[in-house]
Design a protein around this motif. Structure first.
Motif, mmCIF file in Angstrom:
data_model
loop_
_atom_site.group_PDB
_atom_site.id
_atom_site.type_symbol
_atom_site.label_atom_id
_atom_site.label_comp_id
_atom_site.label_asym_id
_atom_site.label_seq_id
_atom_site.Cartn_x
_atom_site.Cartn_y
_atom_site.Cartn_z
ATOM 1 N N ASP A 55 -6.843 51.410 -32.656
ATOM 2 C CA ASP A 55 -6.900 51.690 -34.099
ATOM 3 C C ASP A 55 -7.764 52.888 -34.447
ATOM 4 O O ASP A 55 -8.106 53.079 -35.616
ATOM 5 C CB ASP A 55 -7.445 50.457 -34.852
ATOM 6 N N SER A 56 -8.161 53.689 -33.460
ATOM 7 C CA SER A 56 -9.028 54.842 -33.736
ATOM 8 C C SER A 56 -8.443 56.094 -33.077
ATOM 9 O O SER A 56 -8.930 56.544 -32.030
ATOM 10 C CB SER A 56 -10.447 54.582 -33.219
ATOM 11 N N PRO A 57 -7.400 56.673 -33.683
ATOM 12 C CA PRO A 57 -6.788 57.872 -33.072
ATOM 13 C C PRO A 57 -7.740 59.055 -32.990
ATOM 14 O O PRO A 57 -7.599 59.907 -32.106
ATOM 15 C CB PRO A 57 -5.604 58.172 -34.001
ATOM 16 N N GLU A 58 -8.733 59.126 -33.901
ATOM 17 C CA GLU A 58 -9.658 60.260 -33.862
ATOM 18 C C GLU A 58 -10.488 60.259 -32.583
ATOM 19 O O GLU A 58 -10.938 61.317 -32.124
ATOM 20 C CB GLU A 58 -10.584 60.234 -35.084
ATOM 21 N N PHE A 66 -11.703 62.999 -27.504
ATOM 22 C CA PHE A 66 -11.723 62.910 -26.040
ATOM 23 C C PHE A 66 -10.993 64.104 -25.429
ATOM 24 O O PHE A 66 -11.494 64.746 -24.501
ATOM 25 C CB PHE A 66 -11.080 61.597 -25.591
ATOM 26 N N TRP A 67 -9.815 64.409 -25.949
ATOM 27 C CA TRP A 67 -9.058 65.544 -25.416
ATOM 28 C C TRP A 67 -9.714 66.864 -25.782
ATOM 29 O O TRP A 67 -9.611 67.835 -25.031
ATOM 30 C CB TRP A 67 -7.607 65.503 -25.901
ATOM 31 N N ASN A 68 -10.395 66.904 -26.931
ATOM 32 C CA ASN A 68 -11.160 68.113 -27.258
ATOM 33 C C ASN A 68 -12.239 68.358 -26.208
ATOM 34 O O ASN A 68 -12.480 69.503 -25.800
ATOM 35 C CB ASN A 68 -11.805 67.975 -28.640
ATOM 36 N N SER A 69 -12.902 67.290 -25.781
ATOM 37 C CA SER A 69 -13.916 67.428 -24.731
ATOM 38 C C SER A 69 -13.295 67.962 -23.449
ATOM 39 O O SER A 69 -13.855 68.860 -22.803
ATOM 40 C CB SER A 69 -14.589 66.077 -24.463
ATOM 41 N N PHE A 80 -13.390 71.381 -18.993
ATOM 42 C CA PHE A 80 -12.743 71.791 -17.747
ATOM 43 C C PHE A 80 -12.476 73.302 -17.676
ATOM 44 O O PHE A 80 -12.742 73.920 -16.631
ATOM 45 C CB PHE A 80 -11.464 70.989 -17.532
ATOM 46 N N PRO A 81 -11.979 73.941 -18.741
ATOM 47 C CA PRO A 81 -11.860 75.405 -18.668
ATOM 48 C C PRO A 81 -13.207 76.101 -18.508
ATOM 49 O O PRO A 81 -13.296 77.139 -17.842
ATOM 50 C CB PRO A 81 -11.198 75.778 -20.004
ATOM 51 N N SER A 82 -14.255 75.532 -19.118
ATOM 52 C CA SER A 82 -15.594 76.126 -18.984
ATOM 53 C C SER A 82 -16.037 76.123 -17.527
ATOM 54 O O SER A 82 -16.541 77.138 -17.018
ATOM 55 C CB SER A 82 -16.605 75.353 -19.844
ATOM 56 N N SER A 127 -11.881 68.268 -36.602
ATOM 57 C CA SER A 127 -10.725 68.047 -35.728
ATOM 58 C C SER A 127 -10.901 68.714 -34.372
ATOM 59 O O SER A 127 -10.172 68.407 -33.425
ATOM 60 C CB SER A 127 -9.457 68.578 -36.390
ATOM 61 N N LEU A 128 -11.883 69.620 -34.251
ATOM 62 C CA LEU A 128 -12.150 70.304 -32.988
ATOM 63 C C LEU A 128 -13.386 69.753 -32.283
ATOM 64 O O LEU A 128 -13.707 70.200 -31.184
ATOM 65 C CB LEU A 128 -12.345 71.808 -33.231
ATOM 66 N N TRP A 129 -14.066 68.814 -32.898
ATOM 67 C CA TRP A 129 -15.292 68.273 -32.309
ATOM 68 C C TRP A 129 -15.013 67.552 -30.996
ATOM 69 O O TRP A 129 -13.990 66.866 -30.860
ATOM 70 C CB TRP A 129 -15.950 67.311 -33.280
#
Length: 257
Positions: free
Chosen positions: A48-51, A56-59, A64-66, A205-207
């Motif tokens: 129930d928490s899509p954010e 998680f995917w923002n992290s 990983f690219p860093s 949304s980018l956090w």
């Protein structure tokens, strides 16, 4: 404590921590084992928490690219410092050391102005680009490359090996412990980053996931425990895998506890 807290229900959360959030005159109470364990916090967060998954995917997009880009820059830089002599080498390496010991707060304003001028603020690259040029990985890897016996490199040169081949076949394998220690330290640092995302990212949304946890209240405290558990899993696995190499990296760098 975090793992056990993730099984607390709303009623027990209020009983344990209501004194802190609802009545500041009271103290918190902690049950070693939850009296009424429930999986509701896991269901609430995972279903129930899509954010949560967005963060998680923002992290992942930022961390990983860093790390990958950091290695692409740090490895050739460290090899150059350890293998070649050129004008200004010592001065440049001392500059790396000075930048390494500077905290983020010192370079925050200059980094912000540069990213703003390049129109890169409020994007994932605003986090990735400054991480690519971190100096600590170079400092660590130079120690490992310098430890490679010159006789081994000279033997490869006599056999006709190019500098690139020596770097790939001799340098990288012998510095594998340093590379893994750099990856371990980098992952833990960037996975738990707070100041950079708060400074360079304006849109929530980018956090990254690290900014999801501070927004706690008594109503969602059990969910925050679950988020903490999930956030700890990758960092713990990376640390356990790279612990031995991390110790070798600390010894090689000359750092003491």
């Amino acid at each position: 404590m975090i793992v056990l807290g993730s099984f607390l229900g709303k009623g027990e959360i209020i009983e344990c921590f209501g004194g802190i959030f609802l009545d500041e005159t009271k103290l918190a109470v902690w049950h070693v084992i939850p009296q009424y364990p429930t999986l509701w916090p896991y269901v609430n967060l995972l279903l129930d928490s899509p954010e949560f998954f967005v963060m998680f995917w923002n992290s992942c997009k930022q961390v990983f690219p860093s790390i990958f880009g950091q290695l692409l820059i740090a490895l050739p830089a460290a090899w150059s410092f350890s293998r070649f002599e050129f004008r200004g080498k010592k001065l440049l390496f001392y500059l790396y050391i000075v930048l390494m010991i500077m905290p983020f707060q010192v370079t925050m304003v200059s980094s912000y102005l540069v990213l703003e001028r390049l129109n890169l603020l409020d994007r994932h690259v605003a986090i990735i680009i400054p991480n690519l040029f971190a100096t600590f990985p170079v400092f660590i890897l130079v120690k490992f490359f310098r430890a490679i016996p010159m006789e081994l490199i000279e033997a490869a040169q006599i056999d006709g090996a190019s500098e690139g081949l020596i770097f790939r076949k001799i340098g990288l394998p012998n510095a594998s412990a340093g590379i893994i220690s750099v990856v371990t330290l980098g992952f833990i640092e960037y996975w738990n980053a707070l100041e950079q995302p708060l400074t360079f990212l304006k849109s929530k949304s980018l956090w990254p996931l690290s900014l999801y946890l501070p927004e706690m209240s008594v109503s969602n405290l059990s969910v925050s425990f679950v988020a903490s558990v999930i956030m700890l899993i990758p960092a713990c696995l990376i640390f356990l895998f790279g612990q031995q190499y991390l110790e070798e990296g600390i010894v090689a760098s000359g750092l003491k506890q």
